[in-house]
Design an enzyme around this catalytic site. Structure first.
Site, PDB file in Angstrom:
ATOM      1  N   CYS A 178       0.854  -1.185   0.000  1.00  0.00           N
ATOM      2  CA  CYS A 178       0.000   0.000   0.000  1.00  0.00           C
ATOM      3  C   CYS A 178       0.884   1.226   0.000  1.00  0.00           C
ATOM      4  O   CYS A 178       2.060   1.151   0.357  1.00  0.00           O
ATOM      5  CB  CYS A 178      -0.907   0.030   1.228  1.00  0.00           C
ATOM      6  SG  CYS A 178      -2.243   1.231   1.053  1.00  0.00           S
ATOM      7  N   LYS A 236     -12.471  -4.552   2.228  1.00  0.00           N
ATOM      8  CA  LYS A 236     -11.853  -3.717   3.256  1.00  0.00           C
ATOM      9  C   LYS A 236     -12.701  -2.472   3.438  1.00  0.00           C
ATOM     10  O   LYS A 236     -12.919  -1.703   2.505  1.00  0.00           O
ATOM     11  CB  LYS A 236     -10.432  -3.336   2.852  1.00  0.00           C
ATOM     12  CG  LYS A 236      -9.772  -2.410   3.865  1.00  0.00           C
ATOM     13  CD  LYS A 236      -8.322  -2.154   3.558  1.00  0.00           C
ATOM     14  CE  LYS A 236      -7.744  -1.182   4.561  1.00  0.00           C
ATOM     15  NZ  LYS A 236      -6.337  -0.896   4.298  1.00  0.00           N
ATOM     16  N   ARG A 257     -10.859   7.884   3.763  1.00  0.00           N
ATOM     17  CA  ARG A 257     -10.615   6.876   2.734  1.00  0.00           C
ATOM     18  C   ARG A 257     -11.908   6.357   2.085  1.00  0.00           C
ATOM     19  O   ARG A 257     -11.929   5.296   1.493  1.00  0.00           O
ATOM     20  CB  ARG A 257      -9.855   5.702   3.337  1.00  0.00           C
ATOM     21  CG  ARG A 257      -8.523   6.055   3.996  1.00  0.00           C
ATOM     22  CD  ARG A 257      -7.563   4.881   3.928  1.00  0.00           C
ATOM     23  NE  ARG A 257      -6.496   4.904   4.897  1.00  0.00           N
ATOM     24  CZ  ARG A 257      -5.443   5.735   4.887  1.00  0.00           C
ATOM     25  NH1 ARG A 257      -5.332   6.645   3.955  1.00  0.00           N
ATOM     26  NH2 ARG A 257      -4.507   5.639   5.814  1.00  0.00           N
ATOM     27  N   LYS A 300     -11.957  -7.373   6.214  1.00  0.00           N
ATOM     28  CA  LYS A 300     -11.312  -6.527   7.214  1.00  0.00           C
ATOM     29  C   LYS A 300     -12.145  -5.290   7.489  1.00  0.00           C
ATOM     30  O   LYS A 300     -12.582  -4.648   6.537  1.00  0.00           O
ATOM     31  CB  LYS A 300      -9.938  -6.112   6.671  1.00  0.00           C
ATOM     32  CG  LYS A 300      -9.204  -5.131   7.521  1.00  0.00           C
ATOM     33  CD  LYS A 300      -7.954  -4.688   6.834  1.00  0.00           C
ATOM     34  CE  LYS A 300      -7.349  -3.611   7.685  1.00  0.00           C
ATOM     35  NZ  LYS A 300      -6.259  -2.945   7.053  1.00  0.00           N
TER      36      LYS A 300
HETATM   37  C1  PBG Z   1      -2.965   0.227   4.875  1.00  0.00           C
HETATM   38  C2  PBG Z   1      -3.528  -0.582   5.979  1.00  0.00           C
HETATM   39  C3  PBG Z   1      -4.303  -0.188   7.082  1.00  0.00           C
HETATM   40  C4  PBG Z   1      -4.469  -1.311   7.882  1.00  0.00           C
HETATM   41  C5  PBG Z   1      -3.833  -2.359   7.240  1.00  0.00           C
HETATM   42  N1  PBG Z   1      -3.278  -1.892   6.062  1.00  0.00           N
HETATM   43  C6  PBG Z   1      -4.813   1.145   7.486  1.00  0.00           C
HETATM   44  C7  PBG Z   1      -5.782   1.875   6.691  1.00  0.00           C
HETATM   45  O1  PBG Z   1      -6.320   1.403   5.686  1.00  0.00           O
HETATM   46  O2  PBG Z   1      -5.999   3.009   7.065  1.00  0.00           O
HETATM   47  C8  PBG Z   1      -5.201  -1.363   9.194  1.00  0.00           C
HETATM   48  C9  PBG Z   1      -4.774  -2.437  10.123  1.00  0.00           C
HETATM   49  C10 PBG Z   1      -5.229  -2.306  11.517  1.00  0.00           C
HETATM   50  O3  PBG Z   1      -5.993  -1.384  11.902  1.00  0.00           O
HETATM   51  O4  PBG Z   1      -4.817  -3.145  12.311  1.00  0.00           O
HETATM   52  N2  PBG Z   1      -3.858   0.709   3.953  1.00  0.00           N
END
Ligand code: PBG
Length: 328
Positions: free
Chosen positions: A120, A195, A217, A248
């Site tokens: 990412c 997600k 986001r 997730k």
């Molecule tokens: C990156 C990412 C995130 C998480 C995993 N990969 C944060 C987000 O999307 O803001 C969150 C993981 C967690 O809260 O444990 N994009």
């Protein structure tokens, strides 16, 4: 047949029969421990909202992996805090950036450790968004390029699996093709398919220093209200070549995990995210709940919902609690 002929308590009367009819187990084999790699040497910065978790410099990360492996946790998911950030996240595509260095160091020290790297841009961009900004929003197609280059940098460093978490359309196919073209057709993709734009990521953003500097986001992560849309996301990712799909967060989305399990014949991962972890820790610290029992119950519920793999900050402590046993 009703009561009194039927009495379900008969099969709960002692530990042996309860174990015999137990339907769900959680094994250390199912658990992946997320870790945060940061610059420097001998650095072990506690993450205040996530007790027991740290930002670790590469040398300390290797020590942590040795300990995890000995405890029976054989897989880690890496996130990086780079030295420098830029507009596009190009720093994350460099073969000498923090994650490739961490991958090489772990694989050198413990070749059997299964290393997964989160793909990412949000950790590498100055603005904290998951891709290149055009007109105040993340540009999907421009971002695919950095995601593919970042994946390649990880593959060249020896990563075992890549896990794109950006939620751009078409990224699984794009990354798959880039990997295949460079001779990495054997590297699986675990796609963060469903997600959600979730408040449960709060503590993580402190840990990874990746909070967006403007906006949120919601133009790329999913609306928590939607589960039909999650099925479409998963379907597309499978068509694009995902080897594992992920839901997730996990806990508020157990229904989505169950639907995915029922509708698709594919390995399912669930991410028991930072906010879910921190809530348990905070309440346990206050003495309001039994942290160990609640953690085990939560992990069991995620497995019961249909997850094969659970990514969880509890992985290490669970292994410690089990004292050599491999499952509960
Ligand atoms: C990156 C990412 C995130 C998480 C995993 N990969 C944060 C987000 O999307 O803001 C969150 C993981 C967690 O809260 O444990 N994009």
């Amino acid at each position: 047949m009703y009561f009194p002929a039927t009495r379900l308590r008969r099969l709960r009367s002692n530990p042996v029969i309860r174990a015999m009819v137990n339907e769900t187990t959680v094994s250390l084999d199912n658990l992946v421990m997320p870790l945060f790699a940061c610059p420097g040497k001998n650095v072990k910065n506690p993450i205040s909202s996530m007790p027991g978790n740290y930002q670790l410099s590469v040398d300390m990360l290797v020590e942590e992996c040795k300990e995890l492996y000995q405890l029976g946790i054989k897989s880690v998911l890496l996130f990086g805090i780079p030295e420098e950030k830029d507009e596009h996240g190009l720093t994350g595509t460099d073969e000498n950036s923090i994650i490739p260095r961490a991958i090489r160091a772990i694989k050198d020290a413990i070749p059997e450790m299964y290393v997964i790297a989160d793909v990412c841009n949000c950790e590498y961009t100055t603005h904290g968004h998951c891709g290149t900004i055009v007109n105040n929003d993340v540009d999907n197609d421009l971002t695919l390029e950095t995601l593919a280059t970042q994946s390649l940098a990880f593959a060249k460093a020896g990563v075992d699996m890549v896990a794109p978490s950006d939620m751009m359309d078409g990224r699984v196919a794009y990354i798959r093709e880039a990997l295949d073209d460079e001779g990495f057709s054997h590297i699986p993709i675990m796609a963060y398919s469903a997600k959600y734009a979730s408040a449960f990521y709060g503590p993580f953003r402190e840990a990874a220093e990746s909070a967006p500097q403007f906006g949120d986001r919601q133009t790329y992560q999913m609306n928590p209200a939607n589960s039909n849309e999650a099925m479409r996301e998963i379907e597309l990712d499978i068509e694009e070549g995902a080897d594992i799909i992920m839901v997730k967060p996990a806990l508020s989305y157990l229904d989505v995990i169950r639907r995915a399990k029922d509708e698709f014949n594919i390995t399912i991962a669930a991410y028991n995210v930072s906010g879910e972890f921190s809530m348990v820790k905070a309440a346990a610290e206050k003495g309001w709940i039994d942290g160990q029992r609640i953690t085990k119950e939560i992990l069991k519920s995620i497995r019961r919902a249909g997850a094969d793999i659970i990514i969880t900050y509890h992985a290490k402590e669970v292994a410690q609690w089990l004292k050599g046993e491999r499952y509960f």
